[in-house]
Design an enzyme around this catalytic site. Sequence first.
Site, short mmCIF file in Angstrom:
data_model
loop_
_atom_site.label_atom_id
_atom_site.label_comp_id
_atom_site.label_asym_id
_atom_site.label_seq_id
_atom_site.Cartn_x
_atom_site.Cartn_y
_atom_site.Cartn_z
N THR A 10 9.78 -16.17 -8.87
CA THR A 10 8.57 -15.51 -9.39
C THR A 10 8.91 -14.16 -10.03
O THR A 10 8.61 -13.91 -11.21
CB THR A 10 7.55 -15.31 -8.25
OG1 THR A 10 7.23 -16.58 -7.70
CG2 THR A 10 6.28 -14.65 -8.76
N GLY A 116 2.99 -4.16 -5.30
CA GLY A 116 3.02 -4.93 -6.55
C GLY A 116 3.07 -4.00 -7.75
O GLY A 116 4.02 -3.22 -7.92
N ILE A 118 1.26 -1.45 -8.36
CA ILE A 118 0.78 -0.07 -8.10
C ILE A 118 1.97 0.88 -7.90
O ILE A 118 2.84 0.60 -7.08
CB ILE A 118 -0.11 -0.05 -6.84
CG1 ILE A 118 -1.31 -0.98 -7.02
CG2 ILE A 118 -0.55 1.36 -6.51
CD1 ILE A 118 -2.14 -1.16 -5.76
N ASP A 184 4.70 -8.74 6.27
CA ASP A 184 4.93 -8.24 4.91
C ASP A 184 4.27 -6.86 4.74
O ASP A 184 4.88 -5.94 4.19
CB ASP A 184 4.36 -9.25 3.91
CG ASP A 184 4.59 -8.83 2.47
OD1 ASP A 184 5.69 -9.08 1.95
OD2 ASP A 184 3.68 -8.23 1.87
N LYS A 188 6.03 -3.01 4.16
CA LYS A 188 5.67 -2.10 3.06
C LYS A 188 5.35 -0.71 3.59
O LYS A 188 5.77 0.29 2.99
CB LYS A 188 4.49 -2.69 2.29
CG LYS A 188 4.90 -3.92 1.47
CD LYS A 188 3.72 -4.66 0.91
CE LYS A 188 4.16 -5.84 0.05
NZ LYS A 188 3.09 -6.79 -0.24
N1 HSE Z 1 3.66 -11.77 -0.81
C1 HSE Z 1 3.40 -10.43 -1.26
C2 HSE Z 1 1.90 -10.19 -1.26
C3 HSE Z 1 3.98 -10.25 -2.63
O1 HSE Z 1 1.15 -11.16 -1.18
O2 HSE Z 1 1.48 -9.04 -1.33
C4 HSE Z 1 3.96 -8.86 -3.14
O3 HSE Z 1 4.68 -8.00 -2.31
#
Ligand code: HSE
Length: 383
Positions: A10, A116, A118, A184, A188
């Site tokens: 991706t 992403g 941002i 996830d 971050k």
């Molecule tokens: N899997 C992550 C999300 C991708 O859905 O935010 C972007 O970091």
Amino acid sequence: MKVAVLGYGTVGKGVHDLLIDAPGFEAGPVLEKEERPDLPFAVTDIDLILIDPTVDAVIEAIGGIDPAYTFGKKVLESGKHLVTSNKMLVAAKGPELASLAEQNGVAFLFSAACGGAIPYLSNLQTAVNSGEEIVRLQGILNGTTNYILDRMQTDCVEFADALADAQKLGYAEADPSADLSGMDSIRKIMLACAVTYNELPVDGMDIEGITSFTREDAEHIKNLGYVCRLKTKAKLVENTLRAYVEPTLCPLGSIESSIRLNGNMASYTGNSCGMISLIGEGAGRYTTASSVLRDLEQIRRGKKIMIRPDCRRVTANNEDSMHRYYLRAPEHTVDDLLLTVYESGKITRGVTDKISVSFMHGFVNELRSQGYDVFFAAVERAH
Ligand code: HSE
């Protein structure tokens, strides 16, 4: 600047595509696992990239820790800049890679690993470097879970169908359990803590995702005047780092309630600047790739690192973070905690008084270990 890409998934394909048209950049070779006769620019041996003196920078878009870490080290040791969108890699090995970059006089940047499209981490770094004292970090930092929550609450879609759509749209990680479990998001905020406080929380975080959320929960919450979002928070208080992620009920009409589909909202509060919120698409091919391109532009301007090699690994502690919590649990399992009861019977729904984040997460984990199905969410006031 000629840029090679490791991986053609991706993000890797997105970056390579954008490089073709980006002024002042040249799309270099792409590392793939297998021969790709359909891709004339693909190579299967990383050494071909490392020894190529025309390649200035390499984008790591493989994901995971190995071989991303081994390749990342080789890239830096070969004197090329390294940019990654891989939060798992940075959360695990960020300080080591920053140190290697410094030793080799090259850059190591990872804006795309958080938020992403941002520009959250780069904005935070600028604020910190300008002397801003950051008192709070928070946000909706996962596009997949926001997409699922939004579709369930707005379109009454089932969890599994919303997840399948998020996967088709390229939002989810290769293993979507990292998105759904909150891992996830916590990775971050780990990066945001490292950039902001020079402290990388590696344990002690409380992590709750969205897998317990049902359409019945969505309906009940809506009738109370809220929407559910997955919010991640961190702050440093008297040398103790707090960091956690959990479903959060945000009032209808709040900014969070307006973050739809794969949107993210990444906020920080500084002593001088007050609260700043950056809103944009948090997941997807070209959104994430655009952030990588901005890092490359920053490298052209001389930027070298986003975290310091001496970034300390610390244990988070959320005992002193307090909220009211919404709870849905089997009858008589949570009665003592509830200040207000909305529903009793086989299922109890209600809201607690203010209790600590670590207590709440521990309490629910204990109930689940006894086989009970429980959903909980922090209750947030309007800002
Ligand atoms: N899997 C992550 C999300 C991708 O859905 O935010 C972007 O970091």
